[in-house]
Design an enzyme around this catalytic site. Sequence first.
Site, PDB file in Angstrom:
ATOM      1  N   HIS A 167      -3.372  16.304   9.649  1.00 28.97           N
ATOM      2  CA  HIS A 167      -2.256  16.757   8.950  1.00 28.97           C
ATOM      3  C   HIS A 167      -2.591  17.991   7.606  1.00 28.97           C
ATOM      4  CE1 HIS A 167       0.153  14.020  11.450  1.00 28.97           C
ATOM      5  NE2 HIS A 167      -0.597  13.043  11.003  1.00 28.97           N
ATOM      6  N   ASP A 203      -4.550  12.228  18.782  1.00 28.76           N
ATOM      7  CA  ASP A 203      -3.928  11.239  17.814  1.00 28.76           C
ATOM      8  C   ASP A 203      -2.549  11.080  18.196  1.00 28.76           C
ATOM      9  OD1 ASP A 203      -4.431  10.253  14.879  1.00 28.76           O
ATOM     10  OD2 ASP A 203      -2.282  10.795  15.022  1.00 28.76           O
ATOM     11  N   HIS A 205       0.211  11.158  16.519  1.00 28.73           N
ATOM     12  CA  HIS A 205       1.007  12.103  15.802  1.00 28.73           C
ATOM     13  C   HIS A 205       0.594  13.675  16.009  1.00 28.73           C
ATOM     14  CE1 HIS A 205       0.937   8.104  13.888  1.00 28.73           C
ATOM     15  NE2 HIS A 205       2.374   8.495  14.075  1.00 28.73           N
ATOM     16  N   ASP A 291      -4.323   5.752  17.202  1.00 34.56           N
ATOM     17  CA  ASP A 291      -3.312   5.080  17.150  1.00 34.56           C
ATOM     18  C   ASP A 291      -2.221   5.142  18.384  1.00 34.56           C
ATOM     19  OD1 ASP A 291      -2.874   7.945  16.695  1.00 34.56           O
ATOM     20  OD2 ASP A 291      -2.141   7.561  14.609  1.00 34.56           O
ATOM     21  N   TYR A 330      -5.043   2.503  13.446  1.00 34.72           N
ATOM     22  CA  TYR A 330      -4.936   1.412  12.225  1.00 34.72           C
ATOM     23  C   TYR A 330      -4.981   0.057  12.175  1.00 34.72           C
ATOM     24  CZ  TYR A 330      -3.774   5.839  10.470  1.00 34.72           C
ATOM     25  OH  TYR A 330      -3.993   7.408  10.187  1.00 34.72           O
TER      26      TYR A 330
HETATM   27 ZN    ZN Z   1      -1.621   9.491  13.707  1.00 36.73          ZN
END
Ligand code: ZN
Length: 348
Positions: A167, A203, A205, A291, A330
Amino acid sequence: MRIPVVWSPATRKHVPEHEVWVGVPTPGTELPERVDVILAALQAHPLHQATPHDDRLLTAVHDEALLEFLATAADDWARGPYDELVGQDRVVPYFFPTDALLAGMPPTPPAALHGRAGVYCYDTMTLVGPGTWEAARAAVDVALTAVDLVTAGERAAYALCRPPGHHVTPRGYGGSCYLNNAAVAAEALRAAGHERVAVVDLDAHHGNGTQAVFWERPDVRYGSLHVDPAAGWFPHVFGHATETGAGAGAGTTRNLPLPEGTGDDRWVGSVGELADWASDCDALVVSLGVDAAGDDPESPLQVTADGFRAAGRLLGALGVPSVLVQEGGYDLMSMGGLVAAYLDGHAG
Ligand SMILES: [Zn+2]
């Protein structure tokens, strides 16, 4: 053949304590224990400690001002008065000089640290404390050491980077990320002589930071599958299929947003699409977030260990030197096994 694993004990030094989400402190999920559960799951792999690398490739990806801020913010914050006034011992912004505020006027850099944090940090979930810089910088060394192994002849190497990085844009950090490990790895592969580097981001995201770094670059392409930001998910304003790069990089970005609840069939199918898209690259970086798993608290995707193994097979079958960089994931109970499953698949 087991893929070698690179790690650094210093990556445990970042302790987020909490995040601030919609104004409320919530427990952090990007915990140091993530390193330990992944190491435990990869015991059978050859293990390497990261070696120190200079800042040359770090500064190729990030602005000097961002690096200077991150390297000094925790010490500056500790000088006060934040802890004694409000009990906040972590750097967290409250003021964001967005386009809406600036209204086209040239701003003067803010004097106060609590005014300055929002120049670089674009959310309230990514707190900086004692040890954050040391851990983030160590994670970059982990990624660069993995590149060294691949350059020395390993077909693939896994970088146990923590905190994650995808990110982070050239000028800003957020999303529990501080330095963009995957982008630095891609630059290192370019510097090692690879001409067509692909970053495939698994990922859950969208990796808005990596996309930003390579947005106008023809030599490093970025492809991602992730939960659809149009369904309300972070990073909200990026990750849509319409984003395909610009300038010299027009057409080199590929986004495959997925609906909430997506399971193995469609997810693995999308990984296959990205593998086809990357098939003429001569080196690969995988942003290996896990995740997207059903047990993960941070995303609504429903991928299983079999899905991650299948993804590894598809990307490993490209047969090009590969650096596998840890991103999110996570659920401490399951995430180590998911990383192991991906690595097994990638090794073929
Ligand atoms: Zn993520």
